[in-house]
Design an enzyme around this catalytic site. Structure first.
Site, mmCIF file in Angstrom:
data_model
loop_
_atom_site.group_PDB
_atom_site.id
_atom_site.type_symbol
_atom_site.label_atom_id
_atom_site.label_comp_id
_atom_site.label_asym_id
_atom_site.label_seq_id
_atom_site.Cartn_x
_atom_site.Cartn_y
_atom_site.Cartn_z
ATOM 1 N N ASN A 193 -10.209 -0.586 0.062
ATOM 2 C CA ASN A 193 -8.761 -0.441 0.103
ATOM 3 C C ASN A 193 -8.185 -0.927 -1.238
ATOM 4 O O ASN A 193 -8.277 -2.105 -1.552
ATOM 5 C CB ASN A 193 -8.217 -1.278 1.267
ATOM 6 C CG ASN A 193 -6.710 -1.162 1.431
ATOM 7 O OD1 ASN A 193 -6.017 -0.683 0.545
ATOM 8 N ND2 ASN A 193 -6.211 -1.627 2.570
ATOM 9 N N CYS A 234 0.814 -1.228 0.000
ATOM 10 C CA CYS A 234 0.000 0.000 0.000
ATOM 11 C C CYS A 234 0.845 1.274 0.000
ATOM 12 O O CYS A 234 0.341 2.355 -0.284
ATOM 13 C CB CYS A 234 -0.937 0.007 1.197
ATOM 14 S SG CYS A 234 -1.936 -1.483 1.291
ATOM 15 N N HIS A 245 -3.420 7.091 2.929
ATOM 16 C CA HIS A 245 -3.807 5.806 2.332
ATOM 17 C C HIS A 245 -5.165 5.407 2.891
ATOM 18 O O HIS A 245 -5.415 5.499 4.090
ATOM 19 C CB HIS A 245 -2.754 4.742 2.669
ATOM 20 C CG HIS A 245 -3.202 3.349 2.389
ATOM 21 N ND1 HIS A 245 -3.799 2.994 1.198
ATOM 22 C CD2 HIS A 245 -3.163 2.229 3.145
ATOM 23 C CE1 HIS A 245 -4.103 1.702 1.235
ATOM 24 N NE2 HIS A 245 -3.733 1.215 2.407
#
Ligand code: UT7
Length: 316
Positions: free
Chosen positions: A272, A114, A242
């Protein structure tokens, strides 16, 4: 070292939308649980005729258009991902072919889960300092719906597909993005097995432990970027976090008293999307006119590896 700024952004969003209600038919879960624990309401999956490569190319083309830069002007191409269509050729080489990027430039993938997009921005800044060309293409893209274990309700409801891209420019006298980053090798907390292991490549995660890690990593990154750049929270026009869990963003917002007009959440729509999450936010903010020439953003990522990082991004 000369710094980079973002010239243009773009995104490739798959057409298939899967809501929390849809997932109630697949695993023992509920909209209430997912929305209250994560902030997620839906996610996009690559559907018929869509692939990792097609959404990545769409994002990159839009970024080039937005920047007013032609493929022949690109000096390096990095795709941050853990879920490209093939291991070889790399997603970046596939993209090079699709866009007709020059052949005398480095095109490669980067896996920092990520945090990948921010690792890629930092890498691009270094590369462009050694390149005869001024512009670079940085993409964050994932097709995570292929890596979901439909018997694990703790993870399958979290992730989605998407691609975001940025065309960056490097110029003498521009400040560096002042990236800070770190890694802590750990296979237990977040794991996706590779092809050689002979087991299905599913995402597995110890969510609560990763949550605790994230809650510490985010302020570390914010503090380090502010320290390195000599800036204060008030100097920042926009905070880009994020999008892993709305609660993680809310905690950071509360800690730094960030007003609502200075941060953004799109996790409700996308879930996500790992490496795509930060460039998707950038592209939406730019399209909505919330950021533009002169804007100064502080971006923070964290995730599998474990990895974490932050930097100061300016728009040219
Ligand atoms: O981007 C990479 C970095 N990733 C992250 O930052 C993710 C960080 N972690 C998280 O966001 C959260 O830990 C999760 C959203 C993954 C999980 O939330 P949680 O509050 O930590 O829940 P939990 O895993 O502790 O589970 C609590 C309960 C359990 O039931 P019992 O044992 O208390 O009866 C789970 O079985 O919730 C249950 N549960 C669910 N219930 C309904 C877990 N998943 C689900 C589900 N639907 N989908």
């Amino acid at each position: 070292m000369n710094g980079i700024k973002i010239r243009g952004t773009g995104r490739g969003v798959p057409g298939k939308i899967v809501t929390n209600q849809d997932l109630e038919n697949v695993v023992d879960t509920g909209d209430e649980w997912i929305a209250s624990r994560t902030g997620i309401r839906a996610r996009h999956y690559c559907g018929e005729g869509e692939t990792f490569s097609s959404i990545t190319a769409k994002a990159a083309r839009r970024a080039l258009e937005d920047a007013g830069v032609s493929p022949s002007e690109i000096g390096a191409c990095i795709v941050a991902t853990l879920s490209g269509d093939s291991l070889v050729p790399s997603a970046a080489c596939v993209l090079q072919q699709a866009l007709g990027l020059p052949e005398d430039i480095p095109c490669f993938d980067l896996n920092a889960a990520c945090t990948g997009f921010l690792f890629a921005l930092h890498t691009m800044e270094c590369l462009l300092n050694a390149s005869p060309r001024r512009f670079g293409l940085v993409v964050g893209a994932e097709n995570l719906s292929r890596l979901l274990n439909w018997e694990d309700r703790g993870t399958c409801i979290l992730f989605g597909d998407g691609a975001g891209a940025a065309v960056v420019e490097c110029r003498e006298g521009w400040p560096s993005i002042s990236a800070v980053m770190g890694c802590h090798g750990n296979s237990e907390l977040l794991h996706v097995p590779g092809a050689e292991t002979g087991v299905h490549s599913y995402i597995s995660m110890e969510g609560t432990k990763v949550f605790k890690f994230a809650v510490e990593a985010v302020p570390w990154c914010v503090d380090q970027v502010l320290k390195k750049t000599g800036r204060t929270v008030e100097d920042i026009d926009f905070f880009v976090f994020h999008q892993a869990n709305a609660r993680i963003i809310d905690l950071a917002v509360r800690k730094y008293r960030i007003p609502p007009e200075k941060y953004y959440k799109n996790i409700a729509e996308y879930g996500n999307t790992s490496a795509a999450s930060i460039p998707l936010v950038l592209s939406e903010l730019r399209q909505q006119g919330k950021i533009g020439p002169g804007s100064r953003l502080l971006a923070v990522g964290f995730g599998g590896g474990l990895t974490w990082g932050g930097c100061l991004i300016e728009f040219a």
